[in-house]
Design a protein around this motif. Sequence first.
Motif, PDB file in Angstrom:
ATOM      1  N   TYR A 186       0.818  -1.214   0.000  1.00 52.08           N
ATOM      2  CA  TYR A 186       0.000   0.000   0.000  1.00 52.08           C
ATOM      3  C   TYR A 186       0.855   1.270   0.000  1.00 52.08           C
ATOM      4  N   LYS A 187       1.884   1.319   0.842  1.00 48.90           N
ATOM      5  CA  LYS A 187       2.709   2.525   0.959  1.00 48.90           C
ATOM      6  C   LYS A 187       3.449   2.807  -0.346  1.00 48.90           C
ATOM      7  N   ASP A 188       4.028   1.772  -0.946  1.00 46.50           N
ATOM      8  CA  ASP A 188       4.730   1.948  -2.224  1.00 46.50           C
ATOM      9  C   ASP A 188       3.760   2.427  -3.306  1.00 46.50           C
ATOM     10  N   ARG A 189       2.545   1.860  -3.286  1.00 47.06           N
ATOM     11  CA  ARG A 189       1.535   2.229  -4.278  1.00 47.06           C
ATOM     12  C   ARG A 189       1.155   3.699  -4.127  1.00 47.06           C
ATOM     13  N   VAL A 249       2.857   6.234  -2.646  1.00 46.29           N
ATOM     14  CA  VAL A 249       3.976   7.138  -2.978  1.00 46.29           C
ATOM     15  C   VAL A 249       4.122   7.242  -4.495  1.00 46.29           C
ATOM     16  N   THR A 250       4.012   6.109  -5.174  1.00 44.12           N
ATOM     17  CA  THR A 250       4.116   6.096  -6.645  1.00 44.12           C
ATOM     18  C   THR A 250       3.020   6.955  -7.269  1.00 44.12           C
ATOM     19  N   ILE A 251       1.783   6.808  -6.785  1.00 47.97           N
ATOM     20  CA  ILE A 251       0.656   7.588  -7.309  1.00 47.97           C
ATOM     21  C   ILE A 251       0.869   9.082  -7.042  1.00 47.97           C
ATOM     22  N   LEU A 252       1.349   9.415  -5.832  1.00 50.94           N
ATOM     23  CA  LEU A 252       1.500  10.828  -5.459  1.00 50.94           C
ATOM     24  C   LEU A 252       2.587  11.552  -6.259  1.00 50.94           C
ATOM     25  N   ILE A 253       3.616  10.830  -6.688  1.00 51.49           N
ATOM     26  CA  ILE A 253       4.672  11.510  -7.454  1.00 51.49           C
ATOM     27  C   ILE A 253       4.471  11.390  -8.966  1.00 51.49           C
ATOM     28  N   THR A 254       3.442  10.632  -9.380  1.00 51.90           N
ATOM     29  CA  THR A 254       3.151  10.509 -10.818  1.00 51.90           C
ATOM     30  C   THR A 254       2.964  11.869 -11.505  1.00 51.90           C
ATOM     31  N   PRO A 255       2.261  12.851 -10.886  1.00 50.33           N
ATOM     32  CA  PRO A 255       2.091  14.149 -11.574  1.00 50.33           C
ATOM     33  C   PRO A 255       3.401  14.882 -11.872  1.00 50.33           C
ATOM     34  N   PHE A 256       4.509  14.507 -11.211  1.00 47.42           N
ATOM     35  CA  PHE A 256       5.798  15.137 -11.521  1.00 47.42           C
ATOM     36  C   PHE A 256       6.365  14.644 -12.848  1.00 47.42           C
ATOM     37  N   MET A 257       5.877  13.493 -13.319  1.00 46.22           N
ATOM     38  CA  MET A 257       6.311  12.988 -14.622  1.00 46.22           C
ATOM     39  C   MET A 257       5.530  13.750 -15.688  1.00 46.22           C
ATOM     40  N   ALA A 308       9.327  11.814  -3.292  1.00 46.22           N
ATOM     41  CA  ALA A 308       9.208  10.387  -2.940  1.00 46.22           C
ATOM     42  C   ALA A 308       9.902  10.119  -1.608  1.00 46.22           C
ATOM     43  N   LYS A 309      11.093  10.699  -1.442  1.00 48.81           N
ATOM     44  CA  LYS A 309      11.845  10.516  -0.189  1.00 48.81           C
ATOM     45  C   LYS A 309      11.127  11.195   0.976  1.00 48.81           C
ATOM     46  N   ILE A 310      10.552  12.388   0.720  1.00 50.63           N
ATOM     47  CA  ILE A 310       9.802  13.103   1.770  1.00 50.63           C
ATOM     48  C   ILE A 310       8.557  12.307   2.177  1.00 50.63           C
ATOM     49  N   PHE A 311       7.792  11.855   1.180  1.00 51.34           N
ATOM     50  CA  PHE A 311       6.575  11.077   1.478  1.00 51.34           C
ATOM     51  C   PHE A 311       6.909   9.798   2.236  1.00 51.34           C
ATOM     52  N   ARG A 312       8.005   9.131   1.803  1.00 52.83           N
ATOM     53  CA  ARG A 312       8.389   7.847   2.430  1.00 52.83           C
ATOM     54  C   ARG A 312       8.838   8.064   3.877  1.00 52.83           C
ATOM     55  N   LYS A 313       9.420   9.239   4.144  1.00 51.65           N
ATOM     56  CA  LYS A 313       9.951   9.493   5.486  1.00 51.65           C
ATOM     57  C   LYS A 313       8.882   9.997   6.447  1.00 51.65           C
ATOM     58  N   PHE A 314       7.999  10.887   5.965  1.00 56.21           N
ATOM     59  CA  PHE A 314       7.091  11.563   6.882  1.00 56.21           C
ATOM     60  C   PHE A 314       5.627  11.106   6.803  1.00 56.21           C
ATOM     61  N   ILE A 315       5.153  10.753   5.614  1.00 54.05           N
ATOM     62  CA  ILE A 315       3.732  10.393   5.490  1.00 54.05           C
ATOM     63  C   ILE A 315       3.540   8.875   5.473  1.00 54.05           C
ATOM     64  N   PHE A 316       4.350   8.199   4.679  1.00 58.42           N
ATOM     65  CA  PHE A 316       4.239   6.733   4.586  1.00 58.42           C
ATOM     66  C   PHE A 316       5.522   6.111   5.128  1.00 58.42           C
ATOM     67  N   SER A 317       5.816   6.472   6.367  1.00 54.64           N
ATOM     68  CA  SER A 317       7.056   5.997   6.983  1.00 54.64           C
ATOM     69  C   SER A 317       6.916   4.537   7.396  1.00 54.64           C
TER      70      SER A 317
END
Length: 517
Positions: free
Chosen positions: A419-422, A424-432, A474-483
């Motif tokens: 779930y967490k990987d999914r 984070v991937t969805i949240l950073i998709t708009p940067f592509m 991605a690093k920020i989300f992984r550290k603070f939101i989906f840690s």
Amino acid sequence: MAENRQIRIALAGNPNCGKTTMFNNITGAKQHVGNYAGVTVEKKEGHANFNGRDLLFIDLPGTYSLTARSLDELVARNVIVNDNPDVIVNVLDASNLERNLYLAAQLLELEKPMVIALNMSDVAEEMGIKYDFKKMAELTGATIVSTVGRTNIGTKELLEATISVAASQKAPGVTVNYGDLLEGKIAELVAALEEAGTVTYPLRWIAIKLLENDPDVVEKVKGFANTEAVLQKAAAIREEIKDQVDLDIVFQEYRHRYAVEVYNQSLTQAPKEIETRSDRYDKILTHRIWGLPIFMIVMYLLFAFVNIVGGIPQGWIEDGFAALQAYAVQNIPEGQLQSLVSDGIIAGVGAVLSFLPLILLLFLGISFLEDTGYMARAAFVIDRVMRACGLHGKSFIPLLLGFGCSVPSVMGARILDNYKDRMVTILITPFMTCSARLPVYILFANAFFPNGWDSTLVVFSVYFLGIIFGVIFAKIFRKFIFSGEAEPFVMELPPYHLPTLKATWLHMYERAKLYII
């Protein structure tokens, strides 16, 4: 079991054992795809009629174990213990039986009628492996059926055996022996559970899980009346024997020992020590140096296929809706109703449906790569790079497709199990940078930087900055939101084979239907 009652069948097995292929063969298009209540794990159910009986198949998430470590494992286990299916069909990879039997050992503890589908028998035969089915049935207490899911061999025999076992409702009656010390303690806990008289789950399984200190089972037991003494006794036993055995791994060791024993006693001809076709392909496709460039080429081809080929029917759909919109404007008097129909309904629905060809081709490509076995290699090859960004190896595929369009990219994130990987991937998709933004970038670049090379560099820089910001966030989300601890990257590399047309079609159909809905 009443002759006219629906038979509920739980389909369990390791990832890449051919379970979903068999599910598709049996149920065809009579499938319902959703999510289990309250979780993101996908739930697949399918109906089939065979010999006049109504069969409901529940395709459980592919797992190597039934511990409470991951959401998939927990869901698979809870479907069996809470929903009470009439029979479990455990699909095992005949070419890799020893490891597959570890899950079978855990399923036996749930005391449900069980059929073992020894799948990929053709691969095992190619490797020179032969088994004594009678001995295997004796050691597992299950009915054994040999199948080849990819070519639909053995499906009829499997359904016949499943109906027969469901009708008899006979549990395997085989238990894993955990040694004198643990068996004595398990018996003490079973007696305490019998005395409480309120627990409705298999008592031996509950006793083992309490000794393993499984948090989900502890909560389940707390929900029953008169179980305080049982929980106290389990805690006291754990404290008493903690210096004699390592309770964190001892049960796994005994289950693995059981799996090895069943494998060795059932094996009549050992595999030949030969280099398989898959081994030869992997020397090139997962090579330390060439693996990454090959992966990039494959992804570029997928990317080009989706955008170039999908762009043709996408243009047709857009033109069709534009013509429909013009017709509505001509025939509906000017005003709010005209705006609602032409600008709202027709333009809105048309914009969404114009992406349908991209969705279909995206999942055609993903399904093809998954079914051939290459997707597992792709995730393995790219994992080192993605791990440094706080992402998972599998995240790369949907992110790459984000350069074509963010919609199929977000949908493609469903290939991620965690779930967490999914998220984070969805949240950073708009940067592509998706293709829809490219004309806008070119317009601004040419307006402010008239020199051709300068404008090209600006457009490239915007693309590149999008990737950089994606990595940072991605690093920020992984550290603070989906840690939390990163999901361990464990992936089996299945043998290469050609995908079936039916499986590919069903995969495309399911995803397209979900997208349209």
